[in-house]
Write a protein that holds these residues in place. Structure first.
Motif: not given
Length: 288
Positions: A245-274
């Motif tokens: 099966k096709p698979v692409t794994i992208e790792v945002y090197a400077n991002a923490n866990h939950a960086f795109a979550n709708p809840t919590g304080q870990a949000y990283d705007k640049v990484a999340a929007e990308d």
């Protein structure tokens, strides 16, 4: 923004209680990581307030409502269904909540995806409960993993619900706890799922389980996430590729866990929007 691509990944879950030891020592039977404890460590200073991602308005008008989409073990399961106004038929998405549960922030994220043109069913794997503290969230996480067959019936029925309500194709997406269950939804629903997105969910590495996969996969992870070891992500990817099966794994090197979550304080705007742009492009390429 600095990010790297990795190829090779896998899946497993532990359900033992919290430990203050490093992840390598937090193991359940079979030397598999105790992800519940690891997620507690990642979120121990979090509060379940809306992140900036949950405050982004949909790009087009949407409507949302509570719906009963499944009955599991005799209990009716309610989720949140968001659709573009006047949606009749088209691509759809099953969204699985993070470890806080199906709260208003998760519903706001469902609205945002609906604003991209999808019917979005935000499912509930916590029986209507939402957490207000990290300790409560860990307990819900553990309870959500205590009966995997019931959870799989829940999400597989969600796919069927969408297909019986105008979905021409179905994708899955989830965050943290929901990232794991996004993949489990694809495994449980088989050919009913056309595209799968995993946001830093615990990897599944078992070849027998991965053999059930019928959809391409996009995995999104943070390079500074200490709760989801990247070697397990690579092991998961390897199994998906072995399954053809096709698979692409992208790792945002400077991002923490939950960086795109709708809840919590870990949000990283640049990484999340990308990541959101890549998720949307992946869905547009695979959902017709």
């Amino acid at each position: 923004m600095t990010h790297t691509f990795l190829r090779r990944a896998g899946l497993a879950f532990g359900t033992t209680l919290l430990s203050a030891a490093p992840l390598a020592a937090q193991t359940a039977a079979g030397n598999q990581p105790d992800y519940a404890a690891a997620m507690h460590r990642e979120h121990m200073n979090d509060t379940p307030t809306a992140s900036a991602g949950a405050k982004i308005a949909p790009r087009m008008p949407v409507t949302g409502e509570s719906v009963v989409y499944a009955t599991v073990d005799g209990k009716k399961i309610r989720g949140y269904l968001a659709k573009p106004t006047n949606f009749k038929t088209g691509p759809a998405v099953v969204m699985v909540h993070e470890w806080w549960g199906l709260n208003d922030n998760m519903k706001a994220m469902a609205d945002r995806y609906a604003g991209e043109g999808y019917a979005v069913l935000a499912v509930d794997l916590f029986g209507g409960q939402v957490a207000t503290t990290p300790s409560d969230a860990m307990k819900l996480y553990q309870a959500g993993m205590a009966n995997v067959p019931a959870g799989e019936k829940n999400v597989a029925t969600a796919v069927q619900y969408l297909r019986s309500h105008g979905a021409t194709s179905v994708g899955t997406v989830g965050y943290c706890f929901g990232g794991h269950w996004s993949l489990r939804t694809a495994l449980a629903a088989g050919q009913g799922v056309n595209a799968t997105v995993i946001y830093y969910g615990a990897p599944i590495t078992d070849a027998t389980q991965i053999a059930k996969l019928r959809s391409p996969v996009l995995g999104i992870f943070g390079g500074k996430d200490t709760g989801i070891p990247l070697d397990s992500v690579r092991a998961m990817e390897a199994q998906i590729k072995k399954a053809g099966k096709p698979v692409t794994i992208e790792v945002y090197a400077n991002a923490n866990h939950a960086f795109a979550n709708p809840t919590g304080q870990a949000y990283d705007k640049v990484a999340a929007e990308d990541a959101f742009k890549k998720t949307n492009a992946f869905f547009k390429a695979n959902l017709k």
